[in-house]
Design a protein around this motif. Structure first.
Motif: not given
Length: 279
Positions: A18-19, A178-185, A190-191
């Motif tokens: 993601a980053l 969106g990519r971070l949401r897949e594993v972190l919620g 968002i943060f």
């Protein structure tokens, strides 16, 4: 939206990808803009005006870099994703990764209006805080060009809505968040995406002290959180794109007023300059 799929290794992979996509999109666009400028000036002998240089940057960084990398990721993920998962020993296949874009319904319009008010409120409160703290903040490079060449602001105002907002939101909310949401919620996504997006603005600042620029970037997290929350609430990338674009257009308009009528508005100049570090 994709569902959460968490494990330590998957979390690390999601963070890196993601980053990397976020920073890579901006870097790719910057390289393309630099090459295009070099071809025009060194190869063709064209003298590039500040306005033309700004247009090149908008087209290649936000347009080709941000939007192009986001669209390429969505296109290539079904092809490359299974190979990467196989190498890393992950089970199954990558889930669907879509970025929905459609005209906002009445609820979406309400989120746009409310999000815009919150984002502008956060920026103005942040600019007042920066002034009260008396820290030396840098100036956004686009804003600096605008202060020296006010006519470029007449390009930046519509470009904020048509290019900057959509391009940056497609990459940073659509792909990075969106990519971070897949594993972190959603909350952590968002943060983290908002903090990363704000932090990257360090490279867009010129001048200022290190402490002042850190404060400016910390304040920028506020509007960024609004963009991210708007995307999660609506699952429609058009909504945060509109909020972001109108937000930036408002700040560019404020800068134009300050530059054009600065003699009549002396008390507003410092607040406006501080706010424009948050673009």
């Amino acid at each position: 939206m994709a569902t959460s799929e968490r494990s330590p290794l998957r979390t690390v992979v999601a963070l890196v990808s993601a980053l990397g996509l976020g920073g890579g999109g901006l870097a790719f666009g910057f390289v393309l803009a630099s090459v295009a400028a070099a071809v025009l000036t060194l190869g063709l002998g064209v003298e590039i005006s500040p306005a033309a240089l700004l247009v090149l940057s908008l087209v290649f960084v936000q347009g080709v870099g941000c939007a192009g990398v986001a669209l390429a990721y969505m296109k290539l993920r079904p092809v490359v994703g299974p190979e990467i998962r196989s190498i890393l020993g992950f089970e199954g296949v990558p889930g669907p990764f879509d970025i929905d874009a459609e005209l906002p319904d009445l609820r979406g319009v309400a989120v746009v209006v409310g999000g815009y008010v919150l984002a502008i409120g956060a920026a103005l409160a942040g600019s007042v805080l920066v002034t009260l703290l008396q820290v030396d903040t840098g100036t956004n490079q686009a804003a600096e060009i605008g202060m020296e060449n006010p006519e470029t602001l007449l390009i930046l105002i519509p470009a904020a809505i048509l290019i900057i907002g959509p391009g940056e939101e497609l990459l940073f909310r659509g792909v990075v968040q969106g990519r971070l949401r897949e594993v972190l919620g959603p909350v952590a996504a968002i943060f983290l995406a908002s903090s990363f997006f704000a932090g990257l603005h360090w490279f867009a600042l010129t001048g200022g002290s290190a402490a002042g620029n850190v404060v400016a970037l910390a304040v920028l997290v506020g509007p960024s959180l609004v963009f991210g929350a708007a995307y999660e609430l609506t699952d429609n990338i058009v909504v945060p794109s509109l909020i972001h674009g109108i937000y930036n257009a408002t700040l560019f308009t404020l800068l134009y007023v300050v530059v054009a009528f600065g003699d009549q508005l002396p008390d507003q100049q410092n607040v406006a300059a501080a706010a424009l570090a948050l673009l």
